[in-house]
Design an enzyme around this catalytic site. Structure first.
Site, short mmCIF file in Angstrom:
data_model
loop_
_atom_site.label_atom_id
_atom_site.label_comp_id
_atom_site.label_asym_id
_atom_site.label_seq_id
_atom_site.Cartn_x
_atom_site.Cartn_y
_atom_site.Cartn_z
N HIS A 294 7.68 -7.63 1.35
CA HIS A 294 7.48 -7.21 2.64
C HIS A 294 8.64 -6.30 3.09
O HIS A 294 8.48 -5.18 3.69
CB HIS A 294 7.84 -8.39 3.76
CG HIS A 294 6.61 -9.38 3.44
ND1 HIS A 294 5.44 -9.22 3.81
CD2 HIS A 294 6.79 -10.70 2.97
CE1 HIS A 294 4.51 -10.21 3.78
NE2 HIS A 294 5.35 -11.08 3.03
N LEU A 295 9.92 -6.55 2.35
CA LEU A 295 11.00 -5.78 2.54
C LEU A 295 10.52 -4.25 2.07
O LEU A 295 10.95 -3.12 2.52
CB LEU A 295 12.32 -6.11 1.96
CG LEU A 295 13.52 -5.25 2.29
CD1 LEU A 295 13.97 -5.55 3.61
CD2 LEU A 295 14.93 -6.03 1.52
N ALA A 296 9.89 -4.16 1.03
CA ALA A 296 9.39 -2.96 0.17
C ALA A 296 8.72 -2.27 1.25
O ALA A 296 9.11 -0.81 1.09
CB ALA A 296 8.25 -3.66 -0.85
N ASP A 297 7.76 -2.57 2.15
CA ASP A 297 7.35 -1.43 3.26
C ASP A 297 8.29 -1.19 4.34
O ASP A 297 8.43 -0.21 4.80
CB ASP A 297 6.15 -1.86 3.52
CG ASP A 297 6.12 -3.27 4.64
OD1 ASP A 297 6.40 -2.87 5.66
OD2 ASP A 297 5.46 -4.08 4.14
N GLN A 298 9.29 -2.37 4.55
CA GLN A 298 10.17 -1.87 5.56
C GLN A 298 11.23 -0.99 5.26
O GLN A 298 12.02 -0.55 5.99
CB GLN A 298 10.72 -3.21 6.08
CG GLN A 298 9.75 -4.19 6.64
CD GLN A 298 9.92 -5.58 6.85
OE1 GLN A 298 11.04 -6.09 7.02
NE2 GLN A 298 8.89 -6.42 6.76
N GLU B 63 -4.22 -0.10 5.30
CA GLU B 63 -4.27 -1.40 5.77
C GLU B 63 -4.82 -1.64 7.07
O GLU B 63 -5.30 -2.50 7.49
CB GLU B 63 -2.67 -1.81 6.07
CG GLU B 63 -2.42 -3.13 6.41
CD GLU B 63 -2.74 -4.21 5.44
OE1 GLU B 63 -2.88 -5.36 5.95
OE2 GLU B 63 -2.82 -3.83 4.18
N HIS C 97 0.31 -2.51 2.69
CA HIS C 97 1.16 -2.11 3.68
C HIS C 97 2.20 -1.18 3.21
O HIS C 97 2.61 -0.08 3.81
CB HIS C 97 2.25 -3.35 4.09
CG HIS C 97 1.59 -4.07 4.98
ND1 HIS C 97 1.03 -5.34 4.64
CD2 HIS C 97 1.20 -3.82 6.34
CE1 HIS C 97 0.51 -5.80 5.97
NE2 HIS C 97 0.84 -5.32 6.88
N GLN D 37 11.89 -3.33 15.08
CA GLN D 37 11.69 -2.44 13.96
C GLN D 37 11.41 -0.88 14.39
O GLN D 37 11.69 -0.12 13.88
CB GLN D 37 10.90 -2.86 13.04
CG GLN D 37 11.71 -4.04 12.14
CD GLN D 37 10.81 -4.46 10.71
OE1 GLN D 37 9.62 -4.31 10.99
NE2 GLN D 37 11.69 -5.08 9.96
N1 ATP Z 1 6.83 -13.43 5.70
C1 ATP Z 1 7.30 -12.03 5.86
N2 ATP Z 1 8.47 -11.57 5.91
C2 ATP Z 1 8.96 -10.53 6.11
N3 ATP Z 1 8.23 -9.59 6.70
C3 ATP Z 1 6.91 -9.72 6.81
C4 ATP Z 1 6.23 -10.90 6.42
N4 ATP Z 1 4.96 -10.89 6.83
C5 ATP Z 1 4.68 -9.60 7.39
N5 ATP Z 1 5.82 -8.95 7.31
C6 ATP Z 1 5.98 -7.71 7.57
O1 ATP Z 1 5.31 -7.42 9.08
C7 ATP Z 1 4.66 -6.11 8.90
C8 ATP Z 1 3.05 -6.67 9.57
O2 ATP Z 1 2.51 -5.23 9.68
P1 ATP Z 1 0.85 -5.37 10.14
O3 ATP Z 1 0.51 -3.98 10.43
O4 ATP Z 1 0.13 -6.11 9.15
O5 ATP Z 1 1.10 -6.12 11.21
P2 ATP Z 1 0.96 -6.23 12.85
O6 ATP Z 1 1.52 -5.25 13.49
O7 ATP Z 1 1.12 -7.54 13.14
O8 ATP Z 1 -0.67 -5.65 12.93
P3 ATP Z 1 -1.93 -6.45 12.68
O9 ATP Z 1 -2.06 -7.41 13.55
O10 ATP Z 1 -2.53 -5.41 12.79
O11 ATP Z 1 -1.87 -7.00 11.26
C9 ATP Z 1 4.91 -5.48 7.68
O12 ATP Z 1 5.74 -4.48 7.76
C10 ATP Z 1 5.08 -6.84 6.94
O13 ATP Z 1 5.85 -6.25 5.55
#
Ligand code: ATP
Length: 348
Positions: free
Chosen positions: A290-294, A10, A316, A107
């Site tokens: 989203h919860l899947a990766d968290q 990603e 992700h 987180q």
């Molecule tokens: N609608 C949503 N509900 C819950 N979680 C979300 C949602 N959209 C994104 N996330 C979560 O937010 C996180 C975003 O990670 P990501 O690396 O894309 O973001 P970031 O740190 O903002 O960086 P970047 O600006 O590099 O994209 C992921 O864990 C994803 O699952």
């Protein structure tokens, strides 16, 4: 020293955050190069820099490269994570404020603090409801209750709403220390009990949240779902609006949202959020994309193995799995056809 490729998969902020959490927990020094190389503006933005400094602060770590725009970071954790009272504010790293998502900072430090000895109380300031990140409502109604099943005891309280682009929101997080993490077995979600919705607007007329709530209620009832909707008009540092929906199944919780913006009708905002929820409902899966990766990080740290079925296997998810494996925390398998994630624990 573990070398992490920040451009992997990603190529976003999550590679950084997962690495920071695991470095703080394991005490392993890390070096990350190519931070957010996959993004339009690579390097550390306000939210990421706040997370970097927060991770270092809770374990008296040493940092190199902790500056806005930096694409390289070294983090040498100090002697263990210290529970306590902390304040982290994204506007301290970016003058004039920022809507950097404080939930992502939350987180980063949650698991290190939950595994430390003693309780913590943290105040976070910045963006609370920001697109492309978990909202505070999602953290409160989906993420923390799901983590509670894995042994994490933490609560959030929203003090002030913070929207893009001004931020200025506040959340208080209480974390119980000394948690014992257990595994999660979630292949079937069971019946849908109800959808809970919160339509909110700050510094805008009351008809805006009401129209979002009415439209969402109407759409979801027509689809045959049981709904309980709340419309709120709140004070804030700037105007903002959104609707946040939580689907409560017998065995799982999932969340979806829509954000207001200029020239987008309140009804359309509600339709966006309901569309996401109904699409998810169709998949039959217990865990949203989203919860899947968290869930991966707590599952990888648990003393038992976990498995869960997801609505969608995102990059992700696979990126986060690869970062976690770099720390040698058990084997993660993603079955793309079945959409099942399995995390084998080697800690029992
Ligand atoms: N609608 C949503 N509900 C819950 N979680 C979300 C949602 N959209 C994104 N996330 C979560 O937010 C996180 C975003 O990670 P990501 O690396 O894309 O973001 P970031 O740190 O903002 O960086 P970047 O600006 O590099 O994209 C992921 O864990 C994803 O699952």
């Amino acid at each position: 020293m573990i070398d992490i490729d920040g451009s992997y998969g990603e190529g976003g902020g999550q590679v950084l955050r997962t690495s920071l959490s695991l470095a703080a927990i394991t005490g392993e020094p890390i070096r990350i190069a190519g931070i957010r190389a996959g993004r339009r503006k690579p390097g550390l933005a306000a939210q990421h820099l706040t997370a970097v400094r927060a991770a270092a602060r809770i374990c008296h770590g040493e940092l190199q490269g902790d500056a806005l725009g930096s694409t390289m970071l070294e983090f040498i954790p100090g002697g263990g994570v210290k529970a306590g009272n902390y304040i982290f504010d994204v506007s301290e790293v970016q003058q004039g404020g920022s809507a950097g998502a404080i939930t992502l900072v939350l987180q980063t430090i949650l698991l290190p603090l939950a595994l430390a000895d003693g309780d913590s109380h943290i105040t976070l300031r910045g963006g609370t409801h920001v697109i492309f990140s978990p909202t505070v409502t999602y953290i409160e109604r989906v993420y923390l209750p799901m983590l509670c099943r894995m042994g994490i005891k933490a609560q959030v309280k929203l003090g002030a709403w913070g929207w893009y682009p001004r931020g200025g929101g506040e959340v208080n997080l209480q974390v119980k220390g000394g948690c014992q993490l257990c595994g999660l077995n979630l292949l079937e979600r069971g019946e849908l009990k109800r959808v809970q919705g919160l339509a909110v607007a700050t510094e805008l007329p009351a008809h805006i949240p009401q129209r979002m709530a009415n439209r969402a209620e109407n759409l979801l009832r027509t689809a045959g779902l049981r709904v309980s909707m709340q419309a709120l008009r709140e004070k804030g540092v700037a105007p903002g609006a959104g609707i946040f929906l939580t689907a409560e199944y017998c065995n799982s919780l999932t969340g979806f949202g829509g954000f207001g913006r200029l020239r987008l009708s309140s009804e359309k905002v509600a339709e966006i959020a309901c569309g996401q929820l109904l699409q998810f409902h169709e998949t039959g899966a217990p865990v949203d994309e989203h919860l899947a990766d968290q869930l991966l990080l707590p599952a990888a740290l648990a003393s038992e193995s976990s498995q869960y079925r997801v609505a969608e296997v995102s990059t992700h998810l696979t990126t986060n799995a690869a970062v976690i494996e770099k720390f040698g925390l058990g084997k993660i398998t993603v079955n793309q056809a079945e959409r099942v994630v399995a995390i084998a624990s080697d800690k029992t």
